[in-house]
Design a protein around this motif. Structure first.
Motif, PDB file in Angstrom:
ATOM      1  N   LEU A   1       0.826  -1.205   0.000  1.00  0.00           N
ATOM      2  CA  LEU A   1       0.000   0.000   0.000  1.00  0.00           C
ATOM      3  C   LEU A   1       0.854   1.247   0.000  1.00  0.00           C
ATOM      4  CD1 LEU A   1      -2.397  -0.871   2.953  1.00  0.00           C
ATOM      5  CD2 LEU A   1      -3.060  -0.729   0.575  1.00  0.00           C
TER       6      LEU A   1
ATOM      7  N   VAL B   1      -7.371   2.572  -4.025  1.00  0.00           N
ATOM      8  CA  VAL B   1      -6.976   2.124  -2.686  1.00  0.00           C
ATOM      9  C   VAL B   1      -6.178   3.227  -2.002  1.00  0.00           C
ATOM     10  CG1 VAL B   1      -5.654   0.417  -1.380  1.00  0.00           C
ATOM     11  CG2 VAL B   1      -6.993  -0.303  -3.363  1.00  0.00           C
TER      12      VAL B   1
ATOM     13  N   SER C   1      -1.275  -1.658  -4.519  1.00  0.00           N
ATOM     14  CA  SER C   1      -2.500  -0.854  -4.441  1.00  0.00           C
ATOM     15  C   SER C   1      -2.585   0.090  -5.637  1.00  0.00           C
ATOM     16  CB  SER C   1      -2.529  -0.057  -3.135  1.00  0.00           C
ATOM     17  OG  SER C   1      -1.449   0.853  -3.058  1.00  0.00           O
TER      18      SER C   1
END
Length: 86
Positions: A10, A42, A38
């Motif tokens: 992420l 996201v 991601s």
């Protein structure tokens, strides 16, 4: 029993530095792991996790990609990164 490990990487959309994250993803993939990076949706969601819809979106992303290990990259102020991830 074979344990399958799927890494979810992420980053927030504020963090424009993706080379390091891509390097980690490549290394993990070379070791035979599955990696899910991601996307921008996201990234936006993790910037506003006080909104329950964003929390649900992130949870759905984790579950739908069978992610078992989660990593978070934030290259600006580490305190701000902690607050985002916490």
């Amino acid at each position: 029993m074979i344990v399958i490990c799927v890494f979810g990487l992420l980053k927030s959309s504020i963090d424009a530095h993706t080379i390091g994250l891509n390097s980690v993803a490549n290394l993990l993939e070379e070791c035979g792991f599955t990696v899910v990076l991601s996307d921008s949706k996201v990234a936006k969601a993790i910037e506003a996790l006080d909104n329950t819809k964003n929390v649900e979106f992130l949870q759905d992303w984790i579950v739908s990609n069978s992610i078992s290990k989660l990593s978070f990259s934030y290259r600006l102020d580490p305190d701000d990164g902690f607050i985002l991830f916490d």
